[in-house]
Motif scaffolding. Structure first.
Motif, PDB file in Angstrom:
ATOM      1  N   TYR A 114       0.844  -1.183   0.000  1.00  0.00           N
ATOM      2  CA  TYR A 114       0.000   0.000   0.000  1.00  0.00           C
ATOM      3  C   TYR A 114       0.883   1.239   0.000  1.00  0.00           C
ATOM      4  N   ALA A 115       0.435   2.278  -0.686  1.00  0.00           N
ATOM      5  CA  ALA A 115       1.065   3.586  -0.582  1.00  0.00           C
ATOM      6  C   ALA A 115       0.288   4.376   0.460  1.00  0.00           C
ATOM      7  N   ALA A 116       1.003   4.958   1.405  1.00  0.00           N
ATOM      8  CA  ALA A 116       0.401   5.870   2.377  1.00  0.00           C
ATOM      9  C   ALA A 116       0.859   7.266   1.976  1.00  0.00           C
ATOM     10  N   LEU A 117      -0.032   8.005   1.319  1.00  0.00           N
ATOM     11  CA  LEU A 117       0.287   9.322   0.770  1.00  0.00           C
ATOM     12  C   LEU A 117      -0.066  10.380   1.808  1.00  0.00           C
ATOM     13  N   ILE A 118       0.898  11.217   2.145  1.00  0.00           N
ATOM     14  CA  ILE A 118       0.756  12.166   3.247  1.00  0.00           C
ATOM     15  C   ILE A 118       0.414  13.550   2.691  1.00  0.00           C
ATOM     16  N   TYR A 119      -0.799  14.016   2.964  1.00  0.00           N
ATOM     17  CA  TYR A 119      -1.257  15.338   2.532  1.00  0.00           C
ATOM     18  C   TYR A 119      -1.391  16.231   3.761  1.00  0.00           C
ATOM     19  N   THR A 120      -0.640  17.323   3.783  1.00  0.00           N
ATOM     20  CA  THR A 120      -0.700  18.256   4.902  1.00  0.00           C
ATOM     21  C   THR A 120      -0.610  19.684   4.385  1.00  0.00           C
ATOM     22  N   ASP A 121      -0.878  20.623   5.265  1.00  0.00           N
ATOM     23  CA  ASP A 121      -0.776  22.041   4.954  1.00  0.00           C
ATOM     24  C   ASP A 121       0.697  22.447   5.087  1.00  0.00           C
ATOM     25  N   PRO A 122       1.338  22.890   4.010  1.00  0.00           N
ATOM     26  CA  PRO A 122       2.761  23.229   4.070  1.00  0.00           C
ATOM     27  C   PRO A 122       3.087  24.314   5.095  1.00  0.00           C
ATOM     28  N   GLU A 142       9.645   8.460   1.202  1.00  0.00           N
ATOM     29  CA  GLU A 142      10.481   9.648   1.055  1.00  0.00           C
ATOM     30  C   GLU A 142       9.657  10.891   1.322  1.00  0.00           C
ATOM     31  N   GLU A 143      10.346  11.930   1.735  1.00  0.00           N
ATOM     32  CA  GLU A 143       9.761  13.264   1.802  1.00  0.00           C
ATOM     33  C   GLU A 143       9.919  13.891   0.424  1.00  0.00           C
ATOM     34  N   LEU A 144       8.926  14.627  -0.009  1.00  0.00           N
ATOM     35  CA  LEU A 144       8.989  15.297  -1.300  1.00  0.00           C
ATOM     36  C   LEU A 144       9.366  16.762  -1.103  1.00  0.00           C
ATOM     37  N   ALA A 145      10.013  17.340  -2.106  1.00  0.00           N
ATOM     38  CA  ALA A 145      10.284  18.774  -2.083  1.00  0.00           C
ATOM     39  C   ALA A 145       8.943  19.508  -2.070  1.00  0.00           C
ATOM     40  N   PRO A 146       8.915  20.745  -1.591  1.00  0.00           N
ATOM     41  CA  PRO A 146       7.653  21.494  -1.555  1.00  0.00           C
ATOM     42  C   PRO A 146       6.981  21.571  -2.920  1.00  0.00           C
ATOM     43  N   ALA A 147       5.653  21.619  -2.898  1.00  0.00           N
ATOM     44  CA  ALA A 147       4.858  21.598  -4.130  1.00  0.00           C
ATOM     45  C   ALA A 147       5.253  22.666  -5.151  1.00  0.00           C
ATOM     46  N   PRO A 148       5.652  23.867  -4.740  1.00  0.00           N
ATOM     47  CA  PRO A 148       6.065  24.843  -5.755  1.00  0.00           C
ATOM     48  C   PRO A 148       7.261  24.385  -6.598  1.00  0.00           C
ATOM     49  N   ASN A 149       8.007  23.393  -6.131  1.00  0.00           N
ATOM     50  CA  ASN A 149       9.142  22.856  -6.894  1.00  0.00           C
ATOM     51  C   ASN A 149       8.707  21.847  -7.943  1.00  0.00           C
ATOM     52  N   ALA A 150       7.429  21.470  -7.937  1.00  0.00           N
ATOM     53  CA  ALA A 150       6.919  20.464  -8.872  1.00  0.00           C
ATOM     54  C   ALA A 150       6.822  21.037 -10.285  1.00  0.00           C
ATOM     55  N   PRO A 188       2.347  22.283  -8.733  1.00  0.00           N
ATOM     56  CA  PRO A 188       1.645  21.000  -8.608  1.00  0.00           C
ATOM     57  C   PRO A 188       0.476  20.891  -9.569  1.00  0.00           C
ATOM     58  N   PHE A 189      -0.023  19.673  -9.712  1.00  0.00           N
ATOM     59  CA  PHE A 189      -1.167  19.390 -10.580  1.00  0.00           C
ATOM     60  C   PHE A 189      -2.395  20.167 -10.137  1.00  0.00           C
ATOM     61  N   ALA A 190      -2.643  20.205  -8.840  1.00  0.00           N
ATOM     62  CA  ALA A 190      -3.833  20.883  -8.317  1.00  0.00           C
ATOM     63  C   ALA A 190      -3.413  21.868  -7.233  1.00  0.00           C
ATOM     64  N   GLU A 191      -4.031  23.023  -7.227  1.00  0.00           N
ATOM     65  CA  GLU A 191      -3.802  24.015  -6.179  1.00  0.00           C
ATOM     66  C   GLU A 191      -4.779  23.734  -5.049  1.00  0.00           C
ATOM     67  N   THR A 192      -4.254  23.236  -3.954  1.00  0.00           N
ATOM     68  CA  THR A 192      -5.082  22.937  -2.791  1.00  0.00           C
ATOM     69  C   THR A 192      -4.341  23.354  -1.537  1.00  0.00           C
ATOM     70  N   LYS A 193      -5.063  23.517  -0.440  1.00  0.00           N
ATOM     71  CA  LYS A 193      -4.418  23.881   0.828  1.00  0.00           C
ATOM     72  C   LYS A 193      -3.500  22.745   1.287  1.00  0.00           C
ATOM     73  N   GLU A 194      -4.033  21.519   1.283  1.00  0.00           N
ATOM     74  CA  GLU A 194      -3.217  20.363   1.679  1.00  0.00           C
ATOM     75  C   GLU A 194      -2.529  19.826   0.443  1.00  0.00           C
ATOM     76  N   GLN A 195      -1.223  19.582   0.563  1.00  0.00           N
ATOM     77  CA  GLN A 195      -0.442  19.131  -0.582  1.00  0.00           C
ATOM     78  C   GLN A 195       0.304  17.855  -0.238  1.00  0.00           C
TER      79      GLN A 195
END
Length: 111
Positions: free
Chosen positions: A3-11, A42-50, A66-73
């Motif tokens: 399983y992938a556990a994808l972590i979405y949080t407010d930067p 892994e930790e990902l670089a901040p969404a603006p780097n996408a 990022p693909f979508a502009e959302t509060k949680e990334q």
């Protein structure tokens, strides 16, 4: 099953609590690896780097961000090896970001 556990949080929240939470993430990963349940992550670089990539009519189109502009990334992920979804959910509930963001648990399709 994996399983992938994808972590979405407010930067902004993450930046405010990084020094406090980072050791908790490391501890979760270490416990999970020792138990044979966390097999990657892994930790990902901040969404603006996408960079978002699309191909339309044979043309490669890129967009900064990022693909979508959302509060949680999407900020990172763990790859879990669990017997079933219930075990994956139990592990995901222990990820520090679950306390203030969301963890999406998604089965991998193994070919």
């Amino acid at each position: 099953m994996k399983y992938a556990a994808l972590i979405y949080t407010d930067p902004e929240h993450d930046a405010a609590v990084r020094d406090e939470e980072l050791p908790q993430y490391f501890a979760f990963g270490q416990r999970g690896r020792e138990a044979g349940k966390v097999v990657g992550g892994e930790e990902l670089a901040p969404a603006p780097n996408a960079t978002t990539v699309r191909v339309r009519e044979g043309e490669v189109l890129t967009t900064d961000g990022p693909f979508a502009e959302t509060k949680e990334q999407l900020g990172g992920f763990y790859l879990l090896d669990c017997r079933d979804l219930d075990e994956a959910i139990e592990l995901a509930s222990q990820i520090p970001g679950a306390r203030h963001g969301v963890i999406e648990v998604r089965p991998l399709i193994e070919h």
